[in-house]
Design a protein around this motif. Structure first.
Motif, mmCIF file in Angstrom:
data_model
loop_
_atom_site.group_PDB
_atom_site.id
_atom_site.type_symbol
_atom_site.label_atom_id
_atom_site.label_comp_id
_atom_site.label_asym_id
_atom_site.label_seq_id
_atom_site.Cartn_x
_atom_site.Cartn_y
_atom_site.Cartn_z
ATOM 1 N N VAL A 137 0.845 -1.189 0.000
ATOM 2 C CA VAL A 137 0.000 0.000 0.000
ATOM 3 C C VAL A 137 0.883 1.242 0.000
ATOM 4 C CG1 VAL A 137 -1.800 1.264 1.244
ATOM 5 C CG2 VAL A 137 -1.798 -1.242 1.226
ATOM 6 N N SER A 138 0.613 2.195 -0.879
ATOM 7 C CA SER A 138 1.476 3.372 -1.030
ATOM 8 C C SER A 138 0.749 4.673 -0.754
ATOM 9 C CB SER A 138 2.057 3.401 -2.444
ATOM 10 O OG SER A 138 1.008 3.520 -3.377
ATOM 11 N N TRP A 139 -0.145 4.628 0.181
ATOM 12 C CA TRP A 139 -0.838 5.883 0.473
ATOM 13 C C TRP A 139 0.119 6.959 0.992
ATOM 14 C CZ3 TRP A 139 -5.550 6.559 -1.285
ATOM 15 C CH2 TRP A 139 -6.349 5.441 -1.530
ATOM 16 N N ALA A 140 1.168 6.547 1.677
ATOM 17 C CA ALA A 140 2.108 7.526 2.236
ATOM 18 C C ALA A 140 3.222 7.885 1.264
ATOM 19 C CB ALA A 140 2.722 6.971 3.528
ATOM 20 N N LEU A 141 3.278 7.195 0.123
ATOM 21 C CA LEU A 141 4.388 7.424 -0.794
ATOM 22 C C LEU A 141 4.467 8.854 -1.319
ATOM 23 C CD1 LEU A 141 6.786 6.055 -2.045
ATOM 24 C CD2 LEU A 141 5.347 5.334 -3.956
ATOM 25 N N PRO A 142 3.357 9.502 -1.716
ATOM 26 C CA PRO A 142 3.475 10.895 -2.189
ATOM 27 C C PRO A 142 4.114 11.833 -1.163
ATOM 28 C CG PRO A 142 1.344 10.019 -2.775
ATOM 29 C CD PRO A 142 1.972 8.998 -1.874
ATOM 30 N N ALA A 143 3.722 11.681 0.100
ATOM 31 C CA ALA A 143 4.299 12.532 1.140
ATOM 32 C C ALA A 143 5.784 12.240 1.331
ATOM 33 C CB ALA A 143 3.549 12.345 2.460
ATOM 34 N N ILE A 144 6.141 10.949 1.255
ATOM 35 C CA ILE A 144 7.552 10.577 1.412
ATOM 36 C C ILE A 144 8.387 11.152 0.279
ATOM 37 C CG2 ILE A 144 9.160 8.641 1.421
ATOM 38 C CD1 ILE A 144 6.997 6.981 2.793
ATOM 39 N N VAL A 145 7.880 11.039 -0.958
ATOM 40 C CA VAL A 145 8.596 11.570 -2.110
ATOM 41 C C VAL A 145 8.758 13.085 -1.966
ATOM 42 C CG1 VAL A 145 8.504 11.954 -4.593
ATOM 43 C CG2 VAL A 145 7.922 9.723 -3.655
ATOM 44 N N LEU A 146 7.708 13.779 -1.529
ATOM 45 C CA LEU A 146 7.781 15.231 -1.369
ATOM 46 C C LEU A 146 8.848 15.613 -0.345
ATOM 47 C CD1 LEU A 146 4.951 17.796 -1.341
ATOM 48 C CD2 LEU A 146 6.505 17.770 0.602
ATOM 49 N N VAL A 147 8.803 14.968 0.827
ATOM 50 C CA VAL A 147 9.753 15.314 1.888
ATOM 51 C C VAL A 147 11.177 15.003 1.463
ATOM 52 C CG1 VAL A 147 10.491 14.768 4.233
ATOM 53 C CG2 VAL A 147 8.050 15.039 3.728
ATOM 54 N N VAL A 148 11.383 13.820 0.873
ATOM 55 C CA VAL A 148 12.735 13.421 0.496
ATOM 56 C C VAL A 148 13.289 14.322 -0.612
ATOM 57 C CG1 VAL A 148 14.123 11.586 -0.543
ATOM 58 C CG2 VAL A 148 12.469 11.040 1.240
ATOM 59 N N SER A 149 12.474 14.577 -1.638
ATOM 60 C CA SER A 149 12.957 15.394 -2.759
ATOM 61 C C SER A 149 13.220 16.825 -2.309
ATOM 62 C CB SER A 149 11.942 15.373 -3.909
ATOM 63 O OG SER A 149 10.682 15.892 -3.487
ATOM 64 N N TYR A 150 12.345 17.407 -1.482
ATOM 65 C CA TYR A 150 12.576 18.756 -0.997
ATOM 66 C C TYR A 150 13.812 18.814 -0.104
ATOM 67 C CZ TYR A 150 8.100 20.577 -2.713
ATOM 68 O OH TYR A 150 7.054 20.982 -3.503
ATOM 69 N N ALA A 151 13.971 17.796 0.761
ATOM 70 C CA ALA A 151 15.126 17.776 1.657
ATOM 71 C C ALA A 151 16.426 17.681 0.874
ATOM 72 C CB ALA A 151 15.003 16.616 2.647
ATOM 73 N N LEU A 152 16.457 16.801 -0.137
ATOM 74 C CA LEU A 152 17.666 16.647 -0.931
ATOM 75 C C LEU A 152 17.976 17.904 -1.743
ATOM 76 C CD1 LEU A 152 17.305 12.968 -2.214
ATOM 77 C CD2 LEU A 152 18.855 13.817 -0.449
ATOM 78 N N CYS A 153 16.961 18.448 -2.373
ATOM 79 C CA CYS A 153 17.175 19.615 -3.240
ATOM 80 C C CYS A 153 17.576 20.853 -2.449
ATOM 81 C CB CYS A 153 15.925 19.891 -4.066
ATOM 82 S SG CYS A 153 15.572 18.644 -5.325
ATOM 83 N N PHE A 154 16.792 21.171 -1.427
ATOM 84 C CA PHE A 154 17.099 22.386 -0.668
ATOM 85 C C PHE A 154 18.327 22.191 0.224
ATOM 86 C CE2 PHE A 154 12.549 23.248 -1.575
ATOM 87 C CZ PHE A 154 12.718 24.461 -2.202
ATOM 88 N N GLY A 155 18.535 20.958 0.716
ATOM 89 C CA GLY A 155 19.763 20.693 1.463
ATOM 90 C C GLY A 155 20.989 20.823 0.578
ATOM 91 N N GLY A 156 20.886 20.317 -0.669
ATOM 92 C CA GLY A 156 21.995 20.480 -1.605
ATOM 93 C C GLY A 156 22.239 21.929 -1.957
ATOM 94 N N ALA A 157 21.148 22.687 -2.131
ATOM 95 C CA ALA A 157 21.302 24.123 -2.424
ATOM 96 C C ALA A 157 21.982 24.849 -1.275
ATOM 97 C CB ALA A 157 19.931 24.744 -2.710
ATOM 98 N N TRP A 158 21.621 24.504 -0.044
ATOM 99 C CA TRP A 158 22.270 25.121 1.119
ATOM 100 C C TRP A 158 23.758 24.785 1.139
ATOM 101 C CZ3 TRP A 158 24.765 22.471 5.076
ATOM 102 C CH2 TRP A 158 25.216 23.251 6.132
ATOM 103 N N ALA A 159 24.105 23.520 0.876
ATOM 104 C CA ALA A 159 25.510 23.118 0.885
ATOM 105 C C ALA A 159 26.314 23.868 -0.175
ATOM 106 C CB ALA A 159 25.623 21.608 0.658
ATOM 107 N N ILE A 160 25.685 24.147 -1.310
ATOM 108 C CA ILE A 160 26.372 24.875 -2.384
ATOM 109 C C ILE A 160 26.474 26.364 -2.064
ATOM 110 C CG2 ILE A 160 26.194 25.581 -4.804
ATOM 111 C CD1 ILE A 160 24.909 22.878 -5.387
ATOM 112 N N GLU A 161 25.368 26.944 -1.647
ATOM 113 C CA GLU A 161 25.318 28.394 -1.485
ATOM 114 C C GLU A 161 26.047 28.891 -0.245
ATOM 115 O OE1 GLU A 161 24.532 30.189 -3.715
ATOM 116 O OE2 GLU A 161 22.759 29.604 -4.833
ATOM 117 N N ARG A 162 26.233 28.054 0.763
ATOM 118 C CA ARG A 162 26.888 28.537 1.983
ATOM 119 C C ARG A 162 28.344 28.927 1.720
ATOM 120 N NH1 ARG A 162 29.414 24.456 5.441
ATOM 121 N NH2 ARG A 162 29.711 22.532 4.277
#
Length: 451
Positions: A137-162
């Motif tokens: 059952v993947s009812w939670a999958l959309p939320a997991i994808v959102l959190v993981v993708s946002y965390a990776l993208c914005f975390g990577g942006a922070w690591a670059i921009e700092r």
């Protein structure tokens, strides 16, 4: 809209766009130099999230004719968030907001492209759609994808921009850099969303997934261009600062050479005058003239007195600066073991002590109480370190940035204020460090150099 997109996909939910815009602002608030207390940054960030969400929801409910104005409204909300939460200048806030806006567009587009990718073995249907996928059952999958993708993208942006922004000092971008960043943002946003306006151009997509591919790639290119622009800006600023420091080094060295020549000339003159005075005393010795000769001899003694620290370069610097202090009615005392400076070059010695004493004289000169017009210099060994300490009394208010560098109080602040930077630069070359302490109107500059 001119032309229709075949197999059009649902657009990014406004809530997701708002979250991306807010997180992009937070990323830059974490890396830029903030001039306001942390509580204000947190309060503004907390208030701005529901405001940005409300603006995006309002934009989604409005007609397409309102779309451009709605995006400008969203950009304005991001600008106010950055401006109020960091205390930047108006130009710097605009520059940062432009970068944050492109980052938000990129992450929102990339995440939604992942979400709308078809499941394996199917022609359509997003792979994160709630339901049975792969036997679980993947009812939670959309939320997991959102959190993981946002965390990776914005975390990577922070690591670059700092590494692109200083958290302890601010070098505001110039007008050309700000205009360039805004222009890049406008072109990036226009090209990435062109297909949603019309498909009848060579740069538009015809199919739903193709449109999202173009959107993500254009946003990625825009972000890369803005990153390259910031790298170039940092390189130019570093080069300009280094050139200023090098020019100051050369100037201090030339000043030392000139002072050395002047002091040697004064020494010769004083030596000759003392012999002349001795000859005159032998010939004429009235009591009423004797007092005048005593005054003349005392005056000559003032110019003939030279420092003998064990380092000829330091002798010249201390002698010339003590005379400069005397001309401004400042009491200058120096206790220095010049032999400790043998590892330093003559230019570094002249620049280090010249800058430190010039700053002390400049700060002490306005002091109204004659008994407090004091400057003290100490150079001594302590353990495995050579300690250089310059103390002076001051009355005017001091302004320092996060690194301890004094902010210039002169009108032309762009060409001044490099004194302490030059001292730090020299200390770092020899593996040392510089500390500044202000207490009870006493300013203390301490340089530690490993022996």
């Amino acid at each position: 809209m001119n032309g229709a997109i075949a197999d059009a996909l649902p657009d990014i939910p406004r809530l997701y766009t708002a979250i991306c815009e807010w997180l992009a602002c937070v990323v830059y608030l974490l890396v830029v130099y903030r001039r306001v207390p942390q509580w204000r940054t947190g309060l503004v960030a907390a208030i701005s999230l529901p405001c940005i969400i409300a603006i995006q929801c309002f934009d989604g409910a409005a007609s397409l004719d309102f779309w451009v104005f709605g995006m400008l409204l969203a950009f304005a909300a991001m600008y106010l968030t950055v401006f109020l939460a960091s205390g930047t200048t108006a130009r710097e806030g605009l520059y940062i907001t432009a970068r944050a806006f492109v980052l938000a567009e990129l992450v929102a587009s990339l995440h939604w492209q992942i979400v709308t990718t078809p499941r394996a073995g199917t022609a359509d249907g997003p792979w994160v759609e709630p339901g049975m996928i792969g036997g679980f059952v993947s009812w939670a999958l959309p939320a997991i994808v959102l959190v993981v993708s946002y965390a990776l993208c914005f975390g990577g942006a922070w690591a670059i921009e700092r590494h692109n922004f200083s958290r302890v000092s601010s070098a505001s971008p110039g007008r050309a850099a700000t205009i360039g960043a805004v222009a890049i943002t406008i072109v990036t946003f226009a090209m990435s969303n062109l297909s949603f306006i019309t498909t009848n151009t060579p740069f538009s997509g015809q199919f739903g997934r193709e449109v999202f591919y173009i959107r993500t790639l254009v946003d990625l290119c825009g972000y890369a261009i803005l990153y390259a622009q910031q790298e170039q800006t940092r390189a130019l600023q570093a080069s300009a600062e280094l050139n200023s420091i090098e020019a100051r080094l050369q100037s201090e060295h030339q000043e030392y050479l000139q002072s050395k020549e002047n002091i040697e000339s004064l020494g010769r003159i004083a030596h000759d005058l003392k012999h002349q005075i001795t000859a005159l005393r032998a010939e004429v010795d009235p009591e009423r003239v004797s007092a005048g000769f005593d005054g003349l001899e005392a005056s000559v003694r003032q110019y003939s007195a030279q420092q003998h620290t064990g380092n000829p370069v330091l002798d010249v610097i201390i002698t010339s600066k003590s005379q400069a202090a005397a001309r401004r009615s400042i009491t200058f005392t120096a206790v220095a073991d010049g032999e400790l400076l043998d590892p330093l070059s003559s230019m570094d010695i002249a620049t280090l002590f010249g800058n430190a004493l010039d700053n002390a004289i400049e700060a002490t000169a306005p002091v109204t109480d004659p008994e407090r017009r004091l400057i003290k210099l100490a150079l001594y060994a302590h353990g495995n370190f050579t300690v250089i300490r310059v103390e002076n009394y001051y009355e005017s208010a001091l302004s320092k940035d996060g690194e301890g560098n004094l902010r210039s109080t002169k009108a032309d602040s762009h060409t001044h204020g490099f004194g302490v930077k030059s001292i730090r630069h020299i200390a770092a070359q020899y593996g040392g460090n510089v500390t500044i302490k202000t207490e009870d109107h006493w300013f203390t500059l301490t340089v530690l150099l490993p022996r």
